[in-house]
Design an enzyme around this catalytic site. Structure first.
Site, PDB file in Angstrom:
ATOM      1  CE  LYS A 284      -3.871  -2.276   2.304  1.00 38.63           C
ATOM      2  NZ  LYS A 284      -5.145  -2.126   3.262  1.00 38.63           N
TER       3      LYS A 284
ATOM      4  CE1 TYR B 191      -9.310  -2.779   0.114  1.00 34.67           C
ATOM      5  CE2 TYR B 191      -8.659  -0.970  -0.897  1.00 34.67           C
ATOM      6  CZ  TYR B 191      -8.372  -2.240  -0.287  1.00 34.67           C
ATOM      7  OH  TYR B 191      -7.074  -2.598   0.107  1.00 34.67           O
TER       8      TYR B 191
ATOM      9  CG  PHE C 207     -13.614   1.558   6.714  1.00 36.12           C
ATOM     10  CD1 PHE C 207     -12.887   1.092   5.548  1.00 36.12           C
ATOM     11  CD2 PHE C 207     -14.073   0.890   7.743  1.00 36.12           C
ATOM     12  CE1 PHE C 207     -13.211  -0.222   5.398  1.00 36.12           C
ATOM     13  CE2 PHE C 207     -14.385  -0.576   7.428  1.00 36.12           C
ATOM     14  CZ  PHE C 207     -13.908  -1.085   6.051  1.00 36.12           C
TER      15      PHE C 207
ATOM     16  NE  ARG D 297      -7.427 -13.259   5.923  1.00 41.18           N
ATOM     17  CZ  ARG D 297      -7.753 -12.075   5.643  1.00 41.18           C
ATOM     18  NH1 ARG D 297      -7.429 -11.310   4.483  1.00 41.18           N
ATOM     19  NH2 ARG D 297      -8.607 -11.619   6.553  1.00 41.18           N
TER      20      ARG D 297
ATOM     21  CB  THR E  94      -7.303  -5.766   9.545  1.00 38.44           C
ATOM     22  OG1 THR E  94      -7.936  -6.860   8.633  1.00 38.44           O
ATOM     23  CG2 THR E  94      -7.838  -4.401   8.623  1.00 38.44           C
TER      24      THR E  94
ATOM     25  CG  ASN F 158      -3.664  -2.144   6.677  1.00 36.12           C
ATOM     26  OD1 ASN F 158      -3.685  -2.094   5.592  1.00 36.12           O
ATOM     27  ND2 ASN F 158      -4.545  -3.333   7.091  1.00 36.12           N
TER      28      ASN F 158
ATOM     29  CG  HIS G  51      -5.652  -6.190  -0.096  1.00 38.14           C
ATOM     30  ND1 HIS G  51      -6.586  -6.407   0.645  1.00 38.14           N
ATOM     31  CD2 HIS G  51      -5.590  -7.188  -0.825  1.00 38.14           C
ATOM     32  CE1 HIS G  51      -7.395  -7.127   0.182  1.00 38.14           C
ATOM     33  NE2 HIS G  51      -6.938  -7.991  -1.019  1.00 38.14           N
TER      34      HIS G  51
ATOM     35  CD  GLU H 147      -8.933  -9.272  -3.413  1.00 33.73           C
ATOM     36  OE1 GLU H 147      -9.903  -9.059  -2.753  1.00 33.73           O
ATOM     37  OE2 GLU H 147      -7.666  -9.634  -3.117  1.00 33.73           O
TER      38      GLU H 147
HETATM   39  P1  CMP Z   1      -7.605  -4.424   3.754  1.00 30.82           P
HETATM   40  O1  CMP Z   1      -7.178  -6.076   4.036  1.00 30.82           O
HETATM   41  O2  CMP Z   1      -6.888  -3.943   2.375  1.00 30.82           O
HETATM   42  O3  CMP Z   1      -8.967  -4.751   3.214  1.00 30.82           O
HETATM   43  C1  CMP Z   1      -9.895  -3.464   3.731  1.00 30.82           C
HETATM   44  C2  CMP Z   1      -9.024  -2.304   4.087  1.00 30.82           C
HETATM   45  O4  CMP Z   1      -9.921  -1.328   4.793  1.00 30.82           O
HETATM   46  C3  CMP Z   1      -8.236  -2.992   5.355  1.00 30.82           C
HETATM   47  O5  CMP Z   1      -7.173  -3.684   4.789  1.00 30.82           O
HETATM   48  C4  CMP Z   1      -8.195  -1.662   6.094  1.00 30.82           C
HETATM   49  O6  CMP Z   1      -6.859  -0.980   5.606  1.00 30.82           O
HETATM   50  C5  CMP Z   1      -8.942  -0.416   5.726  1.00 30.82           C
HETATM   51  N1  CMP Z   1      -9.731  -0.367   6.939  1.00 30.82           N
HETATM   52  C6  CMP Z   1      -9.783   1.034   7.381  1.00 30.82           C
HETATM   53  N2  CMP Z   1     -10.535   1.238   8.450  1.00 30.82           N
HETATM   54  C7  CMP Z   1     -10.822  -0.289   8.830  1.00 30.82           C
HETATM   55  C8  CMP Z   1     -11.672  -0.525   9.747  1.00 30.82           C
HETATM   56  N3  CMP Z   1     -12.281   0.353  10.895  1.00 30.82           N
HETATM   57  N4  CMP Z   1     -11.914  -1.857   9.879  1.00 30.82           N
HETATM   58  C9  CMP Z   1     -11.558  -2.764   8.746  1.00 30.82           C
HETATM   59  N5  CMP Z   1     -10.826  -2.269   7.938  1.00 30.82           N
HETATM   60  C10 CMP Z   1     -10.448  -0.924   7.720  1.00 30.82           C
END
Ligand code: CMP
Length: 140
Positions: free
Chosen positions: A11, A51, A59, A87, A93, A114, A117, A128
């Site tokens: 990311k 997404y 969010f 994972r 996450t 974070n 992904h 994806e």
């Molecule tokens: P990702 O695994 O890329 O999938 C969805 C993304 O939403 C997740 O990682 C986070 O980076 C983002 N995100 C932001 N806020 C939240 C939240 N409160 N709960 C879950 N995902 C979040």
């Protein structure tokens, strides 16, 4: 049945801070083979499509803005039990909940920024991967 491929993105936060190489090294050392890879920058619209499953979440708008804020690396990875093992390698996450030694524990800044992904199912890994790569852009 589990397939042997997953999909990942490094990311914008991790890319901008020069952590892509270190993250790819961890991925390869964990036994994943890179089947396809490219650096790119998403528009807000394309991030929104990727997404879309989260479009009702509070969010979502911030996530789309963040994911289009700078370059990313997208990749398809191959390994036995790829989705589940990847994972485990990246961790929870929210980096605050991620186990020691995981990619998110080491590199992530926040639940949004974070670092990486990872697909959450075999079905989504296929969707994806196809979102980013045509058949001619893959090794196999
Ligand atoms: P990702 O695994 O890329 O999938 C969805 C993304 O939403 C997740 O990682 C986070 O980076 C983002 N995100 C932001 N806020 C939240 C939240 N409160 N709960 C879950 N995902 C979040």
């Amino acid at each position: 049945m589990a397939t042997n491929r997953t999909f990942t993105m490094i990311k914008p936060d991790a890319f901008a801070e020069g952590n892509s190489g270190a993250i790819l090294k961890m991925i390869e050392e964990a036994g994943f083979k890179i089947v396809a890879m490219k650096a790119t920058q998403l528009t807000k619209e394309i991030a929104g499509k990727f997404y879309e499953v989260h479009s009702a979440r509070p969010f979502y708008a911030d996530l789309c803005a963040y994911m289009s804020s700078g370059p990313i690396i997208a990749a398809i990875l191959e390994k036995e039990n790829a989705v589940e093992d990847f994972r485990k390698l990246i961790g929870a996450t929210n980096p605050a909940d991620a186990a020691d030694g995981t990619i998110r524990k080491i590199f992530a800044k926040s639940i949004e920024a974070n670092a990486v992904h990872g697909s959450d199912s075999d079905e989504n890994a296929a969707i994806e991967g196809a979102f980013y790569f045509s058949m001619t852009e893959r090794v196999g």
